[in-house]
Design a protein around this motif. Structure first.
Motif, PDB file in Angstrom:
ATOM      1  N   ALA A  83      29.330  41.727  39.515  1.00 41.71           N
ATOM      2  CA  ALA A  83      30.129  42.483  40.487  1.00 41.71           C
ATOM      3  C   ALA A  83      31.262  43.249  39.811  1.00 41.71           C
ATOM      4  O   ALA A  83      31.751  44.241  40.346  1.00 41.71           O
ATOM      5  CB  ALA A  83      30.680  41.555  41.558  1.00 41.71           C
ATOM      6  N   LEU A  84      31.697  42.787  38.651  1.00 47.23           N
ATOM      7  CA  LEU A  84      32.603  43.557  37.796  1.00 47.23           C
ATOM      8  C   LEU A  84      31.722  44.149  36.702  1.00 47.23           C
ATOM      9  O   LEU A  84      31.310  43.456  35.769  1.00 47.23           O
ATOM     10  CB  LEU A  84      33.706  42.686  37.202  1.00 47.23           C
ATOM     11  CG  LEU A  84      34.672  43.376  36.231  1.00 47.23           C
ATOM     12  CD1 LEU A  84      35.385  44.551  36.901  1.00 47.23           C
ATOM     13  CD2 LEU A  84      35.682  42.373  35.680  1.00 47.23           C
ATOM     14  N   PRO A 105      38.515  37.903  48.011  1.00 42.88           N
ATOM     15  CA  PRO A 105      37.200  37.890  47.372  1.00 42.88           C
ATOM     16  C   PRO A 105      37.244  37.164  46.026  1.00 42.88           C
ATOM     17  O   PRO A 105      38.246  37.208  45.314  1.00 42.88           O
ATOM     18  CB  PRO A 105      36.883  39.370  47.156  1.00 42.88           C
ATOM     19  CG  PRO A 105      37.769  40.105  48.099  1.00 42.88           C
ATOM     20  CD  PRO A 105      38.989  39.263  48.252  1.00 42.88           C
ATOM     21  N   THR A 147      33.396  49.514  37.608  1.00 47.12           N
ATOM     22  CA  THR A 147      33.339  49.268  39.046  1.00 47.12           C
ATOM     23  C   THR A 147      33.580  47.794  39.348  1.00 47.12           C
ATOM     24  O   THR A 147      33.168  46.911  38.592  1.00 47.12           O
ATOM     25  CB  THR A 147      31.989  49.693  39.656  1.00 47.12           C
ATOM     26  OG1 THR A 147      30.943  48.958  39.022  1.00 47.12           O
ATOM     27  CG2 THR A 147      31.744  51.184  39.502  1.00 47.12           C
ATOM     28  N   LEU A 148      34.261  47.550  40.452  1.00 49.40           N
ATOM     29  CA  LEU A 148      34.531  46.216  40.977  1.00 49.40           C
ATOM     30  C   LEU A 148      33.996  46.198  42.402  1.00 49.40           C
ATOM     31  O   LEU A 148      34.508  46.925  43.259  1.00 49.40           O
ATOM     32  CB  LEU A 148      36.037  45.927  40.948  1.00 49.40           C
ATOM     33  CG  LEU A 148      36.500  44.650  41.645  1.00 49.40           C
ATOM     34  CD1 LEU A 148      35.904  43.413  40.976  1.00 49.40           C
ATOM     35  CD2 LEU A 148      38.029  44.571  41.636  1.00 49.40           C
ATOM     36  N   ASP A 149      32.950  45.414  42.627  1.00 51.20           N
ATOM     37  CA  ASP A 149      32.298  45.379  43.941  1.00 51.20           C
ATOM     38  C   ASP A 149      32.010  46.792  44.451  1.00 51.20           C
ATOM     39  O   ASP A 149      32.237  47.116  45.619  1.00 51.20           O
ATOM     40  CB  ASP A 149      33.134  44.599  44.953  1.00 51.20           C
ATOM     41  CG  ASP A 149      32.878  43.096  44.883  1.00 51.20           C
ATOM     42  OD1 ASP A 149      31.802  42.695  44.380  1.00 51.20           O
ATOM     43  OD2 ASP A 149      33.734  42.331  45.340  1.00 51.20           O
ATOM     44  N   GLY A 150      31.546  47.674  43.555  1.00 51.62           N
ATOM     45  CA  GLY A 150      31.156  49.030  43.928  1.00 51.62           C
ATOM     46  C   GLY A 150      32.283  50.044  43.973  1.00 51.62           C
ATOM     47  O   GLY A 150      32.040  51.224  44.196  1.00 51.62           O
ATOM     48  N   ARG A 151      33.530  49.614  43.758  1.00 45.78           N
ATOM     49  CA  ARG A 151      34.668  50.542  43.752  1.00 45.78           C
ATOM     50  C   ARG A 151      34.977  50.944  42.312  1.00 45.78           C
ATOM     51  O   ARG A 151      35.198  50.092  41.464  1.00 45.78           O
ATOM     52  CB  ARG A 151      35.896  49.887  44.376  1.00 45.78           C
ATOM     53  CG  ARG A 151      35.725  49.598  45.847  1.00 45.78           C
ATOM     54  CD  ARG A 151      36.984  48.904  46.374  1.00 45.78           C
ATOM     55  NE  ARG A 151      36.840  48.535  47.747  1.00 45.78           N
ATOM     56  CZ  ARG A 151      36.412  47.358  48.183  1.00 45.78           C
ATOM     57  NH1 ARG A 151      36.073  46.412  47.328  1.00 45.78           N
ATOM     58  NH2 ARG A 151      36.323  47.106  49.464  1.00 45.78           N
ATOM     59  N   ILE A 176      34.627  36.750  42.667  1.00 47.29           N
ATOM     60  CA  ILE A 176      33.373  37.118  42.025  1.00 47.29           C
ATOM     61  C   ILE A 176      33.266  36.395  40.691  1.00 47.29           C
ATOM     62  O   ILE A 176      34.274  35.986  40.113  1.00 47.29           O
ATOM     63  CB  ILE A 176      33.262  38.649  41.818  1.00 47.29           C
ATOM     64  CG1 ILE A 176      34.400  39.161  40.928  1.00 47.29           C
ATOM     65  CG2 ILE A 176      33.231  39.377  43.155  1.00 47.29           C
ATOM     66  CD1 ILE A 176      34.234  40.592  40.473  1.00 47.29           C
TER      67      ILE A 176
END
Length: 134
Positions: free
Chosen positions: A38-39, A2, A69-73, A4
């Motif tokens: 995304a970050l 990925p 969060t990184l891509d929602g994680r 971003i």
């Protein structure tokens, strides 16, 4: 892998040095960052740097803890910065510290590229998220 991209804001503030380091011309700065996109995270760290402004040559190293969060994680990880400048020609490596990912970012690896355009800071982050090592 990925990739971003996004914008970030950074505040840097001078910090005191040890007496030994202060005599060397090395400077110390604190880093306070806010990543967007995304970050979506906060970065806190410290930088050591030296610059010969007359020649346009110098170097810096920094460690930064990124949390958010990184891509929602959700989780945190460490970045290691190594920058050089040789008579105005810049080189920069920013890499995720091996095994520094925590929570949902455990197993994170990758590198971050910093761009400055029109006075704004941007990041491009190539990363992988492997299964965590027990």
């Amino acid at each position: 892998m990925p990739k971003i991209s996004g914008e970030f804001n950074v505040k840097m503030a001078p910090e005191s040095m040890s007496a030994v380091a202060a005599e060397s011309g090395i400077g110390r700065m604190s880093l306070d960052k806010q990543y967007h996109g995304a970050l979506d995270a906060v970065g806190k760290g410290e930088m050591l740097a030296f610059m010969d402004r007359a020649l346009g040559s110098g170097a810096y190293v920094a460690m930064e803890k990124v949390q958010g969060t990184l891509d929602g994680r959700r989780g945190s990880f460490l970045l290691c910065h190594t920058g050089t400048m040789e008579r105005g020609a810049a080189g920069l490596t920013v890499a995720v510290v091996a095994d520094s990912g925590q929570e949902e970012l455990s197993g994170l690896a990758g590198s971050l590229h910093i761009r400055i355009e029109g006075g704004k800071h941007y990041y491009d982050f190539d990363y992988t998220l492997a299964a965590a090592v027990a």
